[in-house]
Every structure is written in structure tokens, then in C-alpha cells.
Enzyme design. Structure first.
Site, PDB file in Angstrom:
ATOM      1  CG  PHE A  41      -1.546   1.340   1.511  1.00  0.00           C
ATOM      2  CD1 PHE A  41      -2.389   1.940   0.577  1.00  0.00           C
ATOM      3  CD2 PHE A  41      -1.274   2.010   2.684  1.00  0.00           C
ATOM      4  CE1 PHE A  41      -2.942   3.184   0.812  1.00  0.00           C
ATOM      5  CE2 PHE A  41      -1.830   3.267   2.947  1.00  0.00           C
ATOM      6  CZ  PHE A  41      -2.668   3.847   2.007  1.00  0.00           C
ATOM      7  CB  SER A  42       0.870   4.284   0.389  1.00  0.00           C
ATOM      8  OG  SER A  42       1.250   5.631   0.316  1.00  0.00           O
ATOM      9  CB  SER A  43       5.714   4.038   1.053  1.00  0.00           C
ATOM     10  OG  SER A  43       7.098   3.854   0.971  1.00  0.00           O
ATOM     11  CB  ALA A  56       1.607   0.508  -3.765  1.00  0.00           C
ATOM     12  CG  HIS A  88      -3.210   7.649  -0.079  1.00  0.00           C
ATOM     13  ND1 HIS A  88      -2.655   7.192  -1.245  1.00  0.00           N
ATOM     14  CD2 HIS A  88      -2.307   7.407   0.897  1.00  0.00           C
ATOM     15  CE1 HIS A  88      -1.448   6.717  -0.990  1.00  0.00           C
ATOM     16  NE2 HIS A  88      -1.213   6.821   0.309  1.00  0.00           N
TER      17      HIS A  88
END
Ligand SMILES: *[C@@H]1O[C@H](CO)[C@@H](O)[C@H](O)[C@H]1NC(C)=O
Length: 371
Positions: free
Chosen positions: A136-138, A140, A277
Site C-alpha cells: 500500500f502507498s510507499s 505499493a 488514499h
């Protein structure tokens, strides 16, 4: 003795005794990251291995508590690795920008994560052809960078709210709030060919199998802009040699649009309308089905390798996994989470207050973030 007790427990259908365990001594660890692992009681023979990567401000423990991959691991016998990044960028983000991390065997976080995979494959006789990453996020962004730098290691990946591989190359930082956020702001726009070259340049000369990708994003993501979803698809369509076949609305559910490339087995994207997000749930069964690990293990073995930790978790009075495990970080009263870090959500046991001027904002039942 342990094996006998486990067999009795399994036969009786009692609650799983497995729990998240921290691991040390797994490799040279070039960037000072940490490793936690979830090994189910019943392992498939040659088990698949899946790495699950937290976002900025998170930990492996938080990734474990905010997703349900381990319940599938219990059923299908694969192993989950939950790495934790260090705080070298001021907040616990993955290194998605240095030449070391963006290069095969170059060092930093990508190499450390691959060392955790190798350790796990060796220790549990895992299947080197069935290694996967989700994030997820960083995490991802790291999933994309692992796919670029280590296509020989990762068979498939699933980034949620990420950016293309090497999008942060040359930016000096990949932490939110850094001075150069042109990548996360969706201002690094390239052709599919150029993005493909960025990915291929992470492992020059490599001609083997490429990592299959299932890509997720929310259309209202204001931190990692939705334009990045299209840039990721461009990159992997070029690397994997597949083109857009169709877009299908309300797939897999209302409000989602599926972007199908080729027959969808190598590359597929899902855009969730209105999701911010952290607003796209992990869709564990779809991710795991894409990976191909939802098959009942042909042969199962009872693992006896966790004998040192097993004794504390083996009694029939074992607390269900939903209660925080002993590795849960203590919450200091009066402590607070830094900007961009997690501050709430189902299973969250860390700080719930944010350092001023950030305030805790609930993005979905599973994720609240200091914004
Ligand atoms: C900002 O970062 C991008 C990559 O994300 C890079 O291409 C660009 O050169 C950087 N700009 C400056 C001024 O450093």
C-alpha cells in the site's frame, strides 16, 4: 510431542495457533529494515511466499493487523512476510528513489526484502517460482520497484495506490512532504516505452520472465494522484507486451472499473471511483486468486520448525488472533503519530493522536491517517 499436539488441535478444528513472529539474522540487511513472518500451522509442501509492504509511517505489524491475508494463509498453506522499513527518511517509508534500491543487487530496501524472501524459501523449503508482493502507498511503490529490479524473484505483484517503478528516480526522497513531490503529484508523465525502459534499466541484460501485475487505485486519491494508475499500466503493458483489451464498469463491484490487458492474466487494473488514499480495501481473495495461490495444498505437512515459539501459543485456550499479539508495539500515553502516518482503523494498536498541525482523518474503516 509438538507435532502430536498440533495434530490434535487441527483435528479438533480449534483456532489457529500461528501468530506473527519477528525474525533476525536473515541477511546482510543493507538498509536496516526488520522482518516479521506469519507461518501457518499447516504449510503447503513447497509453500508460496508473499511479501506484504506497509505504507509510510506503518510497520509490518500494522500491515498484518489491517489486512486478512493470514486467514487465507491458514487455509491454503502459504507464508506471509511483513517487513518494516526504517525511519531514514524521517518517517518510516520505503526507499523508492536511490539508485541502490532501484537496481538489481544494488543494495538498500529492495535487496533487503529479497534477502528476507531467500531466507524464508531456504528455511521452509518454499517454492522459488511462487513468490509475490503486495503493498500500500510507499509499499505499493516498493512493489513496483521489486517487480522492476527482481523480476526473477517475484512472479506477480499487487500495488494499491502506488507509482510506476523508478518514478522517484532523481528526486532525492520518496517520503511524503519531501521538497520534490513531482512524482506523487502525477507530474512525471512518460510514454509506455520510456516507462518500460525505466523498469528494464533496473536489471540491465535480464531477458527472463516478467512479474505479472494487478494494479489498484482510488480516483479521489489526493496524496498519490490517480494519474499514477495510468502511468503504472503504461509501464507494465510495455514490459509485459500486452495492450488494453477492454474497460469494464462495475467490475468487480459497483463503482470499480476494470482495465483488462490481453486476457487479464498478466496485467489488469482496478480504479475505484471516489476512493481516496487508503480507501481501496485489499480485496484479498482477488489478489490471491490473481497470484494463483488459492489452491488447496496437494500435500500438506505439519511444520515443526517453530518449536521455540510454539509452546506459548499451543494450548487450547489460545487467544484468537484478533487480540494483539505479544509483538504489538506498546502505545505510550501521550505519544503521537507523525504526519502521513496511520492513526486508526480496525486492528490498529498504535498512536491515535497526531503531531500538530496534522490531524487524524478517517479514510475508511481500516485506515485513518495523520493529514
Ligand atoms: C524531481 O523528481 C523527479 C523524479 O520524481 C526528477 O525527474 C526531477 O529531476 C526532480 N527535480 C529536481 C529539481 O530535483
Amino acid at each position: 510431542m509438538i507435532g502430536v499436539i498440533q495434530t490434535v488441535l487441527l483435528t479438533a478444528g480449534l483456532v489457529s495457533a500461528a501468530s506473527l513472529q519477528s525474525v533476525s539474522g536473515w541477511g546482510s540487511n543493507p538498509s536496516g529494515i526488520q522482518m516479521s513472518i506469519y507461518v501457518p500451522d499447516r504449510l503447503a509442501s513447497k509453500p508460496p511466499v508473499i511479501v506484504a509492504l506497509h505504507g509510510c509511517g506503518g510497520t509490518g505489524q500494522q500491515m498484518y493487523s489491517s489486512s486478512r491475508f493470514q486467514t487465507y494463509a491458514d487455509q491454503y498453506g502459504f507464508i506471509m512476510i511483513y517487513p518494516s522499513s526504517n525511519t531514514k527518511q524521517g518517517v518510516a517509508c520505503w526507499d523508492n528513489h536511490t539508485p541502490q534500491s532501484l537496481t538489481h543487487n544494488g543494495g538498500s530496501d529492495t535487496q533487503g526484502i529479497v534477502q528476507q524472501v531467500q531466507y524464508t524459501l531456504n528455511k521452509y523449503n518454499g517454492d522459488p517460482n511462487r513468490v509475490y508482493a503486495i503493498g500500500f502507498s510507499s509499499g505499493a511503490m516498493m512493489t513496483n520497484n521489486l517487480a522492476a529490479a527482481y523480476p526473477d524473484v517475484f512472479e506477480a505483484g499487487a500495488p494499491f495506490a502506488g507509482v510506476p517503478a523508478a518514478c522517484f528516480a532523481g528526486s532525492g526522497s520518496s517520503a511524503p512532504g519531501a521538497s520534490n513531490m513531482t512524482c506523487a503529484n502525477g507530474q512525471v508523465i512518460k510514454s509506455a516505452q520510456d516507462w518500460g525502459n525505466y523498469a528494464r534499466n533496473a536489471y540491465p541484460g535480464y531477458t527472463g520472465r516478467r512479474t505479472r501485475m494487478q494494479i489498484w487505485h482510488g480516483s479521489a486519491d489526493s496524496l498519490v494522484l490517480p494519474a499514477l494508475f495510468q502511468e503504472e499500466l503504461k509501464q507494465w503493458s510495455n514490459v509485459l507486451g500486452v495492450s488494453l483489451t477492454s474497460t469494464n464498469s462495475n467490475n468487480p463491484e459497483s463503482g470499480y472499473t476494470q482495465y483488462l490487458y490481453g486476457d487479464g492474466k498478466k496485467l489488469v487494473g482496478y480504479m475505484a471511483a471516489g476512493a481516496g488514499h487508503g480507501g481501496v480495501p485489499y480485496h484479498e481473495s482477488m489478489v490471491l486468486d490473481f497470484f494463483g495461490v488459492l489452491t488447496t495444498p496437494a500435500t500438506s505437512t505439519i511444520t515443526t520448525t517453530r518449536t521455540t515459539t510454539a509452546t506459548t501459543t499451543m494450548s487450547p485456550t489460545t487467544t484468537p488472533r484478533t487480540t494483539p499479539a505479544t509483538t504489538t508495539p506498546p502505545v505510550s500515553p501521550g505519544g503521537s503519530q507523525s504526519k502521513w502516518g496511520q492513526c486508526g482503523g480496525v486492528g490498529w494498536t498504535g498512536f491515535t493522536a497526531c503531531s500538530a498541525p496534522a490531524a487524524c482523518s478517517t479514510l475508511n474503516p481500516y485506515y485513518a491517517q495523520c493529514l
